[in-house]
Design a protein around this motif. Structure first.
Motif, mmCIF file in Angstrom:
data_model
loop_
_atom_site.group_PDB
_atom_site.id
_atom_site.type_symbol
_atom_site.label_atom_id
_atom_site.label_comp_id
_atom_site.label_asym_id
_atom_site.label_seq_id
_atom_site.Cartn_x
_atom_site.Cartn_y
_atom_site.Cartn_z
ATOM 1 N N VAL A 228 0.845 -1.207 0.000
ATOM 2 C CA VAL A 228 0.000 0.000 0.000
ATOM 3 C C VAL A 228 0.877 1.252 0.000
ATOM 4 N N PHE A 229 1.870 1.285 0.878
ATOM 5 C CA PHE A 229 2.735 2.469 0.968
ATOM 6 C C PHE A 229 3.532 2.672 -0.327
ATOM 7 N N HIS A 230 4.022 1.595 -0.895
ATOM 8 C CA HIS A 230 4.762 1.719 -2.152
ATOM 9 C C HIS A 230 3.847 2.249 -3.262
ATOM 10 N N GLU A 295 4.239 -6.708 -1.158
ATOM 11 C CA GLU A 295 3.324 -7.556 -1.921
ATOM 12 C C GLU A 295 2.684 -6.723 -3.029
ATOM 13 N N ASP A 296 2.530 -7.353 -4.174
ATOM 14 C CA ASP A 296 1.925 -6.670 -5.319
ATOM 15 C C ASP A 296 0.410 -6.661 -5.121
ATOM 16 N N VAL A 297 -0.112 -5.565 -4.594
ATOM 17 C CA VAL A 297 -1.540 -5.444 -4.287
ATOM 18 C C VAL A 297 -2.099 -4.191 -4.971
ATOM 19 N N PRO A 298 -3.421 -4.165 -5.197
ATOM 20 C CA PRO A 298 -4.026 -2.986 -5.834
ATOM 21 C C PRO A 298 -4.417 -1.900 -4.829
ATOM 22 N N TYR A 299 -4.233 -2.184 -3.539
ATOM 23 C CA TYR A 299 -4.772 -1.304 -2.508
ATOM 24 C C TYR A 299 -4.008 0.013 -2.390
ATOM 25 N N LEU A 300 -4.772 1.054 -2.024
ATOM 26 C CA LEU A 300 -4.191 2.367 -1.730
ATOM 27 C C LEU A 300 -4.537 2.845 -0.328
#
Length: 333
Positions: A228-230, A295-300
């Motif tokens: 998320v932070f990235h 982790e490769d996630v779509p979250y913001l």
């Protein structure tokens, strides 16, 4: 004449043995002591030095008998330097065994993840009696920081969390060297190369890891929070991390209200985009690795549920719904 001489030798040996046994038994009587005594054998001290010192301090009855006991046991040259704790119940034989076996005083001190410099100082003051003020001052002294091989303005974030063997006579500099050495050892060549690939400095990685450390309550969310932070950093969004605001105010873990989010601090990630100037605590290796391998996630977005876990969202609308749900559940409790 030969028989007479042999008999005389036997008598001398028997008498000598009897004297040694008597000396052993007498010196082995415990001396009454009101308190536990801290005693240091300095490097270079001889058996005679130690025996005389122990007699002067009332630890043993007679130095000469303590020496005889050591020679009788064949350990006259086997006393180890270091600091010892002499218990009230210990007799001369037990004291000698302790000095020969090198059972020096060791404090096992646990420095948990997520502590600031002042919090670490308070733990060390309580466990081994260091001067916490001096510890904090040395931790922010640029000269001291450079001497330890840390490329940062202060040691915030670099006092590696672990369990350490510490001794009562350790200096503040000794302890700082011990903690920072473990940090430097934890940063492997793999991690250095990974930071370069990501185009982050190691200081930036430790800074991000410290925020992850404060936000992640369960291990299986650490990499997701990092993701998320990235994502936010890549999009130029502010991190909006509560722990950075708390750190800027100087009160880690305080309850935040809306008014605190505009507190004027370079660490306030609600006001300033990008990473703060430096770490806000000392992260553990799991958080450092998470900062390097998100982790490769779509979250913001994410919001704490109140049970140690978080609700993750892709859009601001989802995030607002999650926040409203958390508030509703909190109010119903």
């Amino acid at each position: 004449m030969k028989k007479l001489l042999a008999a005389a030798i036997v008598l001398v040996v028997v008498a000598g043995t009897a004297v040694l046994v008597a000396a052993y038994q007498f010196s082995n009587l415990a001396v009454e002591r009101d308190t536990v005594i801290q005693y240091t054998v300095e490097p270079g001290m001889t058996l005679s030095d130690v025996a005389g010192d122990l007699e002067d301090r009332g630890v043993v009855r007679h130095a000469i008998l303590f020496e005889l006991l050591a020679r009788y046991r064949g350990v006259g040259h086997g006393i180890n330097a270091g600091r010892y704790e002499i218990e009230t119940y210990m007799d001369a034989g037990q004291i000698l065994s302790m000095l020969v076996e090198g059972k020096i005083v060791v404090n096992r001190v646990n420095v948990p993840e997520g502590l600031t410099i002042p919090e670490t100082a308070r733990i060390l003051q309580a466990r081994i009696g260091i001067d916490s003020t001096a510890f904090v001052q040395r931790s922010v002294d640029p000269e001291a920081v450079r001497s330890l091989g840390i490329e940062a303005p202060t040691l915030e974030g670099y006092l590696y969390p672990a369990t350490y063997n510490m001794y009562p006579d350790m200096t503040v500099d000794d302890i700082l060297r011990q903690l920072t050495s473990r940090h430097l050892q934890s940063i492997t060549e793999e991690y250095r190369k990974r930071a370069e690939e990501m185009e982050y400095s190691l200081h930036e990685i430790v800074t991000l890891a410290s925020i992850i450390e404060q936000e992640a309550m369960v291990d299986d969310e650490r990499d997701i929070i990092s993701g998320v932070f990235h994502n936010r950093l890549e999009k130029g969004m502010r991190l909006e991390a509560d722990p950075t605001v708390q750190y800027g105010i100087g009160r880690p873990n305080m309850r935040l209200y809306e008014k605190h989010l505009s507190h004027p601090s370079p660490y306030n990630t609600y006001m300033h985009a990008g990473l703060p100037p430096g770490p806000i605590c000392s992260p553990g290796i799991a958080s450092i690795r998470a900062a390097l391998y998100p982790e490769d996630v779509p979250y913001l977005f994410f919001v704490a549920r109140g049970d140690g876990r978080h609700i993750f969202s892709v859009t601001n609308r989802e995030h607002n719904r999650a926040r409203a749900e958390v508030r509703r559940q909190r109010n119903s409790r």
